[in-house]
Scaffold this motif. Structure first.
Motif, PDB file in Angstrom:
ATOM      1  N   SER A  30      32.595  45.972  17.291  1.00 49.23           N
ATOM      2  CA  SER A  30      32.379  45.847  15.843  1.00 49.23           C
ATOM      3  C   SER A  30      31.632  44.547  15.522  1.00 49.23           C
ATOM      4  CB  SER A  30      33.704  45.872  15.095  1.00 49.23           C
ATOM      5  OG  SER A  30      34.372  44.631  15.251  1.00 49.23           O
ATOM      6  N   GLY A  31      31.640  43.610  16.481  1.00 44.95           N
ATOM      7  CA  GLY A  31      30.867  42.381  16.309  1.00 44.95           C
ATOM      8  C   GLY A  31      31.489  41.388  15.350  1.00 44.95           C
ATOM      9  N   THR A  32      32.737  41.620  14.952  1.00 38.86           N
ATOM     10  CA  THR A  32      33.371  40.693  14.015  1.00 38.86           C
ATOM     11  C   THR A  32      34.317  39.742  14.758  1.00 38.86           C
ATOM     12  OG1 THR A  32      35.098  42.317  13.622  1.00 38.86           O
ATOM     13  CG2 THR A  32      33.276  42.268  12.050  1.00 38.86           C
ATOM     14  N   GLY A  33      34.612  38.621  14.135  1.00 41.27           N
ATOM     15  CA  GLY A  33      35.572  37.671  14.700  1.00 41.27           C
ATOM     16  C   GLY A  33      35.007  36.921  15.896  1.00 41.27           C
ATOM     17  N   ASP A  34      35.903  36.307  16.650  1.00 38.85           N
ATOM     18  CA  ASP A  34      35.507  35.518  17.811  1.00 38.85           C
ATOM     19  C   ASP A  34      35.370  36.449  19.014  1.00 38.85           C
ATOM     20  OD1 ASP A  34      35.242  33.871  19.987  1.00 38.85           O
ATOM     21  OD2 ASP A  34      36.794  32.455  19.354  1.00 38.85           O
ATOM     22  N   ARG A  35      34.146  36.956  19.212  1.00 37.65           N
ATOM     23  CA  ARG A  35      33.932  37.975  20.246  1.00 37.65           C
ATOM     24  C   ARG A  35      34.238  37.433  21.637  1.00 37.65           C
ATOM     25  NH1 ARG A  35      28.829  39.445  20.735  1.00 37.65           N
ATOM     26  NH2 ARG A  35      29.205  41.531  21.545  1.00 37.65           N
ATOM     27  N   HIS A  36      33.954  36.166  21.868  1.00 36.02           N
ATOM     28  CA  HIS A  36      34.227  35.605  23.191  1.00 36.02           C
ATOM     29  C   HIS A  36      35.725  35.616  23.481  1.00 36.02           C
ATOM     30  CE1 HIS A  36      34.690  32.385  26.290  1.00 36.02           C
ATOM     31  NE2 HIS A  36      33.746  33.132  26.828  1.00 36.02           N
ATOM     32  N   ALA A  37      36.516  35.216  22.500  1.00 35.89           N
ATOM     33  CA  ALA A  37      37.974  35.206  22.690  1.00 35.89           C
ATOM     34  C   ALA A  37      38.489  36.630  22.917  1.00 35.89           C
ATOM     35  CB  ALA A  37      38.649  34.576  21.467  1.00 35.89           C
ATOM     36  N   VAL A  38      37.939  37.585  22.179  1.00 40.99           N
ATOM     37  CA  VAL A  38      38.381  38.978  22.336  1.00 40.99           C
ATOM     38  C   VAL A  38      38.003  39.485  23.727  1.00 40.99           C
ATOM     39  CG1 VAL A  38      38.144  41.356  21.490  1.00 40.99           C
ATOM     40  CG2 VAL A  38      38.224  39.458  19.856  1.00 40.99           C
ATOM     41  N   PHE A  39      36.807  39.125  24.187  1.00 40.06           N
ATOM     42  CA  PHE A  39      36.399  39.573  25.528  1.00 40.06           C
ATOM     43  C   PHE A  39      37.326  39.014  26.608  1.00 40.06           C
ATOM     44  CE2 PHE A  39      34.102  38.924  29.531  1.00 40.06           C
ATOM     45  CZ  PHE A  39      33.938  40.258  29.888  1.00 40.06           C
ATOM     46  N   ILE A  40      37.725  37.758  26.477  1.00 37.41           N
ATOM     47  CA  ILE A  40      38.627  37.162  27.479  1.00 37.41           C
ATOM     48  C   ILE A  40      39.960  37.917  27.509  1.00 37.41           C
ATOM     49  CG2 ILE A  40      39.890  35.059  28.167  1.00 37.41           C
ATOM     50  CD1 ILE A  40      36.861  34.789  28.489  1.00 37.41           C
ATOM     51  N   VAL A  41      40.484  38.242  26.342  1.00 36.43           N
ATOM     52  CA  VAL A  41      41.745  38.996  26.291  1.00 36.43           C
ATOM     53  C   VAL A  41      41.555  40.378  26.923  1.00 36.43           C
ATOM     54  CG1 VAL A  41      43.499  40.030  24.795  1.00 36.43           C
ATOM     55  CG2 VAL A  41      42.559  37.783  24.229  1.00 36.43           C
ATOM     56  N   LEU A  42      40.445  41.029  26.568  1.00 36.41           N
ATOM     57  CA  LEU A  42      40.164  42.359  27.121  1.00 36.41           C
ATOM     58  C   LEU A  42      40.045  42.293  28.645  1.00 36.41           C
ATOM     59  CD1 LEU A  42      39.205  45.380  26.862  1.00 36.41           C
ATOM     60  CD2 LEU A  42      36.892  44.473  26.621  1.00 36.41           C
ATOM     61  N   ALA A  43      39.287  41.328  29.145  1.00 36.15           N
ATOM     62  CA  ALA A  43      39.056  41.227  30.590  1.00 36.15           C
ATOM     63  C   ALA A  43      40.364  40.923  31.330  1.00 36.15           C
ATOM     64  CB  ALA A  43      38.005  40.148  30.877  1.00 36.15           C
ATOM     65  N   ASP A  44      41.171  40.026  30.767  1.00 38.02           N
ATOM     66  CA  ASP A  44      42.453  39.704  31.398  1.00 38.02           C
ATOM     67  C   ASP A  44      43.397  40.907  31.379  1.00 38.02           C
ATOM     68  OD1 ASP A  44      42.129  37.106  32.342  1.00 38.02           O
ATOM     69  OD2 ASP A  44      42.692  36.190  30.431  1.00 38.02           O
ATOM     70  N   MET A  45      43.475  41.561  30.235  1.00 37.08           N
ATOM     71  CA  MET A  45      44.384  42.710  30.127  1.00 37.08           C
ATOM     72  C   MET A  45      43.974  43.845  31.050  1.00 37.08           C
ATOM     73  SD  MET A  45      45.851  43.905  26.523  1.00 37.08           S
ATOM     74  CE  MET A  45      46.546  45.267  27.433  1.00 37.08           C
ATOM     75  N   LEU A  46      42.661  44.111  31.088  1.00 40.75           N
ATOM     76  CA  LEU A  46      42.172  45.194  31.942  1.00 40.75           C
ATOM     77  C   LEU A  46      42.427  44.865  33.411  1.00 40.75           C
ATOM     78  CD1 LEU A  46      40.715  47.881  32.312  1.00 40.75           C
ATOM     79  CD2 LEU A  46      38.533  46.685  32.002  1.00 40.75           C
ATOM     80  N   ALA A  47      42.155  43.622  33.801  1.00 38.46           N
ATOM     81  CA  ALA A  47      42.374  43.218  35.198  1.00 38.46           C
ATOM     82  C   ALA A  47      43.855  43.362  35.572  1.00 38.46           C
ATOM     83  CB  ALA A  47      41.916  41.773  35.402  1.00 38.46           C
ATOM     84  N   ALA A  48      44.745  42.893  34.700  1.00 34.73           N
ATOM     85  CA  ALA A  48      46.180  42.981  34.995  1.00 34.73           C
ATOM     86  C   ALA A  48      46.643  44.439  35.012  1.00 34.73           C
ATOM     87  CB  ALA A  48      46.974  42.188  33.959  1.00 34.73           C
ATOM     88  N   HIS A  49      46.087  45.229  34.102  1.00 35.42           N
ATOM     89  CA  HIS A  49      46.434  46.654  34.019  1.00 35.42           C
ATOM     90  C   HIS A  49      46.066  47.382  35.324  1.00 35.42           C
ATOM     91  CE1 HIS A  49      46.848  50.642  32.191  1.00 35.42           C
ATOM     92  NE2 HIS A  49      45.630  50.923  32.604  1.00 35.42           N
ATOM     93  N   LEU A  50      44.857  47.141  35.805  1.00 35.44           N
ATOM     94  CA  LEU A  50      44.417  47.789  37.047  1.00 35.44           C
ATOM     95  C   LEU A  50      45.305  47.347  38.215  1.00 35.44           C
ATOM     96  CD1 LEU A  50      40.538  47.347  36.683  1.00 35.44           C
ATOM     97  CD2 LEU A  50      41.852  49.415  36.211  1.00 35.44           C
ATOM     98  N   THR A  51      45.624  46.061  38.245  1.00 31.80           N
ATOM     99  CA  THR A  51      46.425  45.530  39.354  1.00 31.80           C
ATOM    100  C   THR A  51      47.833  46.131  39.382  1.00 31.80           C
ATOM    101  OG1 THR A  51      45.201  43.461  39.365  1.00 31.80           O
ATOM    102  CG2 THR A  51      47.354  43.427  40.409  1.00 31.80           C
TER     103      THR A  51
END
Ligand SMILES: [Fe+2]
Length: 178
Positions: free
Chosen positions: A36-57
């Motif tokens: 959606s391009g709103t808010g702090d996209r970098h912070a959201v990406f870090i949360v997404l990347a961490d959550m996805l990595a932990a989820h897969l593991t």
């Protein structure tokens, strides 16, 4: 975050299928928020990347080994290959800047791969088999173990370990003899 509310709210269940489905929904919401391009996209990406990595593991280390059987083997082999494909795109994204030309396109590919894997393969095919084969207590016990590992991983930016996991699919235990 919604996901944490789900985990710690009064309706908390540790049925592994409910936990994983809640994680899928949280990941979907993070993709949507990022696109959606709103808010702090970098912070959201870090949360997404961490959550996805932990989820897969946790799926690879706890869920898949717990449900390995003759009936699930093919789906699990396919799942770890899909995880590998997801990790390769995620590893690319981790090294990029959000305003790089191909970031948006690569993010879309990651979302499509995750959506196919989570909804079509896991929720539609694998989870019904697990619901049939395991009691509610058994699913809760697997869920408990998975949740402990997930919360532990999330303490230390699990996205950092993704680039080292892109050469081969995670190994699965052998099918137990019945
Ligand atoms: Fe998965």
């Amino acid at each position: 975050m919604g996901f944490l509310r789900t985990l710690f709210g009064k309706d908390t269940t540790t049925d592994v299928l409910d936990l994983l489905t809640a994680q899928h929904q949280e990941l979907d919401a993070l993709f949507e928020q990022l696109e959606s391009g709103t808010g702090d996209r970098h912070a959201v990406f870090i949360v997404l990347a961490d959550m996805l990595a932990a989820h897969l593991t946790v799926e690879e280390k706890v869920f898949f080994p717990a449900i390995m059987a003759k009936e699930t083997n093919d789906l699990l082999q396919e799942s770890v290959e899909e995880h590998l494909a997801i990790k390769r795109v995620l590893a690319d994204l981790i090294t990029m800047k959000l305003d790089d030309d191909s970031f948006k396109a690569k993010l879309k590919v990651l979302e499509e791969q995750c959506s196919h894997h989570e909804h079509n393969e896991e929720e539609d095919e694998l989870f019904p088999k697990v619901r049939d084969a395991f009691t509610a207590d058994e699913r809760a016990a697997i869920g408990n173990e998975l949740l402990v590992m997930f919360q532990d991983l999330m303490q230390a930016h699990p996205m950092q370990s993704v680039p080292a996991e892109t050469s081969a699919a995670a190994e699965l235990p052998p099918v137990p003899r019945s």
